[in-house]
Structures are given as structure tokens and as C-alpha cells.
Design a protein around this motif. Sequence first.
Motif, PDB file in Angstrom:
ATOM      1  N   ILE A   1      -6.855 -25.548  40.276  1.00 27.31           N
ATOM      2  CA  ILE A   1      -8.085 -25.226  39.524  1.00 27.31           C
ATOM      3  C   ILE A   1      -9.328 -26.036  40.211  1.00 27.31           C
ATOM      4  O   ILE A   1      -9.168 -27.274  40.353  1.00 27.31           O
ATOM      5  CB  ILE A   1      -8.063 -25.672  38.163  1.00 27.31           C
ATOM      6  N   THR A   2     -10.076 -25.407  40.529  1.00 28.65           N
ATOM      7  CA  THR A   2     -11.463 -25.998  41.152  1.00 28.65           C
ATOM      8  C   THR A   2     -12.553 -25.659  39.966  1.00 28.65           C
ATOM      9  O   THR A   2     -12.726 -24.405  39.611  1.00 28.65           O
ATOM     10  CB  THR A   2     -11.842 -25.450  42.164  1.00 28.65           C
ATOM     11  N   ASN A   3     -13.304 -26.715  39.431  1.00 30.41           N
ATOM     12  CA  ASN A   3     -14.317 -26.356  38.474  1.00 30.41           C
ATOM     13  C   ASN A   3     -15.003 -27.762  38.320  1.00 30.41           C
ATOM     14  O   ASN A   3     -14.341 -28.787  38.084  1.00 30.41           O
ATOM     15  CB  ASN A   3     -13.551 -26.053  37.003  1.00 30.41           C
ATOM     16  N   PRO A   4     -16.458 -27.667  38.216  1.00 26.10           N
ATOM     17  CA  PRO A   4     -17.110 -29.184  37.925  1.00 26.10           C
ATOM     18  C   PRO A   4     -16.936 -29.486  36.450  1.00 26.10           C
ATOM     19  O   PRO A   4     -17.277 -30.550  36.417  1.00 26.10           O
ATOM     20  CB  PRO A   4     -18.476 -28.469  38.349  1.00 26.10           C
ATOM     21  N   TYR A   5     -16.687 -28.772  35.651  1.00 22.84           N
ATOM     22  CA  TYR A   5     -16.900 -29.079  34.327  1.00 22.84           C
ATOM     23  C   TYR A   5     -15.599 -28.818  33.501  1.00 22.84           C
ATOM     24  O   TYR A   5     -15.546 -27.575  32.793  1.00 22.84           O
ATOM     25  CB  TYR A   5     -18.143 -28.288  33.628  1.00 22.84           C
ATOM     26  N   ILE A   6     -14.660 -29.745  33.741  1.00 18.65           N
ATOM     27  CA  ILE A   6     -13.307 -29.439  33.035  1.00 18.65           C
ATOM     28  C   ILE A   6     -13.405 -30.429  31.825  1.00 18.65           C
ATOM     29  O   ILE A   6     -12.986 -31.636  31.961  1.00 18.65           O
ATOM     30  CB  ILE A   6     -12.208 -29.953  34.088  1.00 18.65           C
ATOM     31  N   ILE A   7     -13.789 -29.680  30.771  1.00 14.53           N
ATOM     32  CA  ILE A   7     -13.788 -30.390  29.405  1.00 14.53           C
ATOM     33  C   ILE A   7     -13.082 -29.854  28.409  1.00 14.53           C
ATOM     34  O   ILE A   7     -13.552 -28.837  27.751  1.00 14.53           O
ATOM     35  CB  ILE A   7     -15.306 -30.736  28.974  1.00 14.53           C
ATOM     36  N   PRO A   8     -11.655 -29.876  28.713  1.00 15.00           N
ATOM     37  CA  PRO A   8     -10.695 -29.024  27.708  1.00 15.00           C
ATOM     38  C   PRO A   8     -10.998 -29.128  26.377  1.00 15.00           C
ATOM     39  O   PRO A   8     -10.505 -30.373  25.947  1.00 15.00           O
ATOM     40  CB  PRO A   8      -9.249 -29.238  28.490  1.00 15.00           C
ATOM     41  N   GLY A   9     -10.576 -28.262  25.516  1.00 12.66           N
ATOM     42  CA  GLY A   9     -10.264 -28.224  24.374  1.00 12.66           C
ATOM     43  C   GLY A   9      -8.684 -28.495  23.886  1.00 12.66           C
ATOM     44  O   GLY A   9      -7.931 -28.505  25.135  1.00 12.66           O
ATOM     45  N   GLN A  10      -8.371 -28.656  22.840  1.00 12.31           N
ATOM     46  CA  GLN A  10      -6.965 -29.132  22.399  1.00 12.31           C
ATOM     47  C   GLN A  10      -6.032 -28.059  23.193  1.00 12.31           C
ATOM     48  O   GLN A  10      -5.045 -28.404  23.514  1.00 12.31           O
ATOM     49  CB  GLN A  10      -6.813 -29.053  21.186  1.00 12.31           C
ATOM     50  N   ALA A  11      -6.260 -26.928  22.770  1.00 10.06           N
ATOM     51  CA  ALA A  11      -5.484 -25.626  23.520  1.00 10.06           C
ATOM     52  C   ALA A  11      -5.248 -25.681  24.978  1.00 10.06           C
ATOM     53  O   ALA A  11      -4.115 -25.630  25.591  1.00 10.06           O
ATOM     54  CB  ALA A  11      -5.734 -24.454  22.986  1.00 10.06           C
ATOM     55  N   ILE A  12      -6.259 -25.928  25.737  1.00 10.02           N
ATOM     56  CA  ILE A  12      -6.229 -25.876  27.258  1.00 10.02           C
ATOM     57  C   ILE A  12      -5.560 -27.274  27.685  1.00 10.02           C
ATOM     58  O   ILE A  12      -5.015 -27.195  28.525  1.00 10.02           O
ATOM     59  CB  ILE A  12      -7.612 -25.783  27.640  1.00 10.02           C
ATOM     60  N   MET A  13      -5.942 -28.279  26.976  1.00 16.77           N
ATOM     61  CA  MET A  13      -5.413 -29.537  27.465  1.00 16.77           C
ATOM     62  C   MET A  13      -3.785 -29.669  27.266  1.00 16.77           C
ATOM     63  O   MET A  13      -3.217 -29.959  28.162  1.00 16.77           O
ATOM     64  CB  MET A  13      -6.183 -30.740  26.534  1.00 16.77           C
ATOM     65  N   GLN A  14      -3.529 -29.073  25.923  1.00 18.06           N
ATOM     66  CA  GLN A  14      -1.818 -28.952  25.636  1.00 18.06           C
ATOM     67  C   GLN A  14      -1.162 -28.063  27.018  1.00 18.06           C
ATOM     68  O   GLN A  14      -0.169 -28.274  27.540  1.00 18.06           O
ATOM     69  CB  GLN A  14      -1.716 -28.483  24.315  1.00 18.06           C
ATOM     70  N   ALA A  15      -1.882 -26.784  27.244  1.00 18.47           N
ATOM     71  CA  ALA A  15      -1.211 -26.164  28.212  1.00 18.47           C
ATOM     72  C   ALA A  15      -1.480 -26.667  29.458  1.00 18.47           C
ATOM     73  O   ALA A  15      -0.099 -26.602  30.192  1.00 18.47           O
ATOM     74  CB  ALA A  15      -2.294 -24.919  28.079  1.00 18.47           C
ATOM     75  N   LEU A  16      -2.274 -27.334  29.911  1.00 20.31           N
ATOM     76  CA  LEU A  16      -2.344 -28.267  31.218  1.00 20.31           C
ATOM     77  C   LEU A  16      -1.075 -29.096  31.273  1.00 20.31           C
ATOM     78  O   LEU A  16      -0.425 -29.122  32.292  1.00 20.31           O
ATOM     79  CB  LEU A  16      -3.626 -28.698  31.550  1.00 20.31           C
ATOM     80  N   GLN A  17      -0.992 -29.928  30.283  1.00 17.35           N
ATOM     81  CA  GLN A  17      -0.139 -30.975  30.144  1.00 17.35           C
ATOM     82  C   GLN A  17       1.453 -30.575  30.074  1.00 17.35           C
ATOM     83  O   GLN A  17       2.214 -30.868  30.880  1.00 17.35           O
ATOM     84  CB  GLN A  17      -0.358 -31.983  29.071  1.00 17.35           C
ATOM     85  N   THR A  18       1.535 -29.472  29.347  1.00 23.27           N
ATOM     86  CA  THR A  18       2.708 -28.939  29.081  1.00 23.27           C
ATOM     87  C   THR A  18       3.373 -28.298  30.441  1.00 23.27           C
ATOM     88  O   THR A  18       4.459 -28.645  31.029  1.00 23.27           O
ATOM     89  CB  THR A  18       2.922 -27.797  28.001  1.00 23.27           C
ATOM     90  N   THR A  19       2.350 -27.606  31.112  1.00 28.15           N
ATOM     91  CA  THR A  19       2.611 -27.119  32.315  1.00 28.15           C
ATOM     92  C   THR A  19       3.073 -27.935  33.623  1.00 28.15           C
ATOM     93  O   THR A  19       3.949 -27.876  34.208  1.00 28.15           O
ATOM     94  CB  THR A  19       1.390 -26.184  32.948  1.00 28.15           C
ATOM     95  N   ALA A  20       2.212 -28.989  33.479  1.00 22.61           N
ATOM     96  CA  ALA A  20       2.522 -30.164  34.575  1.00 22.61           C
ATOM     97  C   ALA A  20       3.805 -31.005  34.124  1.00 22.61           C
ATOM     98  O   ALA A  20       5.013 -31.105  34.953  1.00 22.61           O
ATOM     99  CB  ALA A  20       1.382 -31.170  34.499  1.00 22.61           C
ATOM    100  N   ARG A  21       4.297 -31.148  32.885  1.00 18.47           N
ATOM    101  CA  ARG A  21       5.500 -31.824  32.526  1.00 18.47           C
ATOM    102  C   ARG A  21       6.637 -31.164  32.812  1.00 18.47           C
ATOM    103  O   ARG A  21       7.752 -31.591  32.741  1.00 18.47           O
ATOM    104  CB  ARG A  21       5.344 -32.252  31.006  1.00 18.47           C
ATOM    105  N   SER A  22       6.459 -29.742  32.638  1.00 16.95           N
ATOM    106  CA  SER A  22       7.530 -28.808  32.997  1.00 16.95           C
ATOM    107  C   SER A  22       7.746 -28.660  34.501  1.00 16.95           C
ATOM    108  O   SER A  22       8.873 -27.795  34.624  1.00 16.95           O
ATOM    109  CB  SER A  22       7.341 -27.499  32.463  1.00 16.95           C
ATOM    110  N   GLY A  23       7.354 -29.507  35.436  1.00 15.58           N
ATOM    111  CA  GLY A  23       7.661 -29.317  36.750  1.00 15.58           C
ATOM    112  C   GLY A  23       6.641 -28.678  37.593  1.00 15.58           C
ATOM    113  O   GLY A  23       6.767 -28.503  39.141  1.00 15.58           O
ATOM    114  N   VAL A  24       5.601 -27.773  37.018  1.00 15.07           N
ATOM    115  CA  VAL A  24       4.717 -27.226  37.886  1.00 15.07           C
ATOM    116  C   VAL A  24       3.870 -28.133  38.522  1.00 15.07           C
ATOM    117  O   VAL A  24       3.264 -28.978  38.115  1.00 15.07           O
ATOM    118  CB  VAL A  24       4.129 -26.059  36.938  1.00 15.07           C
ATOM    119  N   ASP A  25       3.460 -27.857  39.678  1.00 18.16           N
ATOM    120  CA  ASP A  25       2.427 -28.618  40.643  1.00 18.16           C
ATOM    121  C   ASP A  25       0.950 -28.394  40.141  1.00 18.16           C
ATOM    122  O   ASP A  25       0.560 -27.098  40.675  1.00 18.16           O
ATOM    123  CB  ASP A  25       2.710 -28.372  42.317  1.00 18.16           C
TER     124      ASP A  25
END
Length: 468
Positions: free
Chosen positions: A321-345
Motif C-alpha cells: 500500500i502506498t498512501n500519504p494519509y494512512i489513518i485507519p479506522g478500527q475496521a481497516i486497522m484490524q484487517a491490516l493487522q490480521t492479514t499481517a499476523r496470518s503470514g501475509v507480507d
Amino acid sequence: MWYVILISIYLISSGLIVITVLLHGARPSKTLAWVLAIFTVPVGGILLYLLLGRNRRKNKLLKLKKQAFLNLPQPTAYHMDSLKGEYQKLMKLVYKNSFFPPTVNNRLHLLKDGKTTFEAIFSALENAEEQIHLQYYIFEEGELADRLLVLFQEKIAKGVKIRMIYDGIGSFSLSKAYREKLLAVGVEVYPFLPFKFGRFLSSLNYRNHRKIIVVDGKLAFTGGINISDKYLKGDLSLGNWHDMHLKIQGEAASHLNTIFAMDWYLVSQKMIDPLVVAKAEITETDKTLVQIVSGGPDDDFPSLEQAYFTIINKATDYLFITNPYIIPGQAIMQALQTTARSGVDVRLMVSEKVDSIIVGWCVRSYFESMLKSGIKIYLFPEGFLHSKIIVSDDAVSTIGTANLDDRSFEQNYEVNAIIYDREFARLLRNDFLKDSNISRMLSYQEYVSRPWMEKLKEGFGKVFSSVL
């Protein structure tokens, strides 16, 4: 006696607004925050709510349903067959939210930075035969604006119809003299929700952040680049501006034209008669599957947030993801962390330089928890990085105007192109890796050891995350 009347009016107004908040509040945490603000900040709490807090999904800015006056495209059997692919859930989601089915007869050109983008744009405009549609969040005077004015005059003299929309706040610096020049040469031009005192509280927070050009209904541009000389010359504080844009020839271009027509109706109350557009000459190798997703504060659901959320959760190999304004709400933050914790780069790239100090603090306030979950964060050091791109699994990618923040998801009118194409995804992946080679990668240990004053600034910035 008069102060008793004023207090009574204030208490009645506060009570009515609290009832409205309880009936139409988007999330419990926000609802509680607004109720507390209204009762603990006299007058100011009410004004802040009227300016920033109202739920536009319950009180629609655009009263007419989209389908009712524009006959939005219905998916044919051919389109529905496209919905059976690997990303069928994403395709169906976007169609239900934005009413645009995926289209396959498209030729795409990736345009990086201002020089390449404006060369392509001016070439397309010079070849226009019937109509030119432009809408921009920021339209600034300068060399580009002067060139456009001369080109508009030449094209109108040859019978080309030109319509233009600019955002009333994003283009606040656009002078009356320049607007009068546009009108004098024959450009039909309207501002989107211009600054007016009478509707200041009801419209200031809702902006049109889209960047769209459509030529003759069959060639279009969208992405992050505005009409501003800083994309060619940079600026004194940030240096060169880096951004990504997309040129689309084919069916998806007509969907961008439909979005323009909807916005045109909103600002002018005028309908645009559809052009009879001949099919573009697309070769077999250029049949790229593209779907347009649009969103705004008067839609029933946050379509861009849901599209991003789905792409993030769908990733199995990598997510860049390339973006200047990454200010995630709870849903997007949870999705990013869950995806990373599951082994995705999972990798994020943001600009090391910031165009707003408070926004910069807010963005960085999320870094620690992201890094802890295994997300890699890169700080791009050269100038200001303004691109809005997601690419995943060498399969799906998106380019457009939407940031990863509540403003893009809830308050702004935005548009993105989602591309279901492996070759195009690899192109964006390689570009990301190239930029990451010159960027600084943060480490969790380094970041948690930052000075407490930096943490304090970030905490202060985070308080404003829902309104930035």
C-alpha cells in the motif's frame, strides 16, 4: 430575563441534537463523544457537531437516487460471467455499492508523476472532437492552468463542448478573474459546494476529492494528481511531488463519464445527453478487466472503505500500500493487522515529509501497533509522496483518489479504478519495490524507543483522526 430565554433555547437545541445523534449516530464511540461534547462545551459543542458530526448517509446531500435519473449500467450476461472469477465477491460488492460492473475492453497506461501525466492529458485534450469533461479537487492557477485556458479556447472554436467542476474549498485560491476567463471562452464551469456563509455548517466538511478527465466519452484519466504546477516544479517546503495517475481507453472510461455526469447534475441541475461512443480499437492483448468504484457521504454504505477492506482481507501472499494519509479506522486497522499476523507480507509506504504537521503526527500515531503486528513501514525520502495505490498477490490493484482515512471513506466524494490484471499488478509491485529500495524501513525496536515528546505529539494528532 433574556438570559433565561437564551439558556432555554440552548437546552432545547442541545436536546434536539442529542436525539438526532442517538437516532442517526454512526458508531457508539462517536455518538458518546458527540453527546459529551455538546453538554460539556457550551455552544462550541453544537457548532462542532453541525460542522463535522452529522451523518450524511442518513441525511442525503443528493436527494435523487442515482438510477432514477442517469440509467446507470446494468450488468449484461457477459458482465455477470466476469463476476465468477477469483475476486467475484469484491466485484459484486463494488457493483452493489457503486452500480458499475467490471468491464473487459480496456487499455491502460500507468502514468507516474506530473510531467508524464500532463503530457498524456494535453495530448488527449488536443485530439478531442466532441466534448471534454474535467473535475478536480485542486485547480490552481499557473502555467498548467494558462495552457489549459488556451487549449480550451482553441477546442471550443472547433465545436468541442467543455464542462468543468472544481471543488469550492480545495480550489479556494482560484481567482474570480480566471473563472471569468473560462466563461468568456465558452467553458461551462461550476464549483462544488462553494464557500457560502448561509450553508457553511452544512457543506464545509463535504468535499469532492475526485480527479477526472474524460474525452469524448471513451478516454479518461483518474488518480492522485491535481491541476497544480507543483507537480512539475515541486514546492519550496516539500520538494518534488510524486504521484500516480491512470489513463483508461475503453468501457471503463464511460463509467468515469457517468460519475462526472452525476456530479454535474449535483452542481448545475443540468442533465448531460449521452454521447454515442464508437467502441475503441482494443487489441486482444489490451482487454484489461477494470471496475470503477465511487463513493460519497450521501451513499448508503462506505463503498471505498468496503472495497479496501475486502482487498486487504483477500490477500494471501503480499499486500503493498502506498498512501500519504494512512489513518485507519478500527475496521481497516484490524484487517491490516490480521492479514499481517496470518503470514501475509504487508508493506506500507508513506512520505517521510508531510504537508501537514498534525496529519503527520496522526499518521505516525498508528505506526507502533502496526509494526508490532508485523507490518513493514517504509518512509519515502524524496519530496512528497502523494500516490494512492494498493496492489496484492500479482492479481488485483487499485489506483484512485481515496486515502485510507475516515475523510475519504465518510466525508469526501472519491473515485478509484480497480484492476483485475496480473501484468498490471506486477507493474505496480515492481514500482513499489523500486521505491522501497530508496526508502527507510522502520523497525519496531527503533520506533518504540522514540522520544516521549514524539509520542506526545502523535497522541495529540490522533485525537483529530476522525476529522482530518
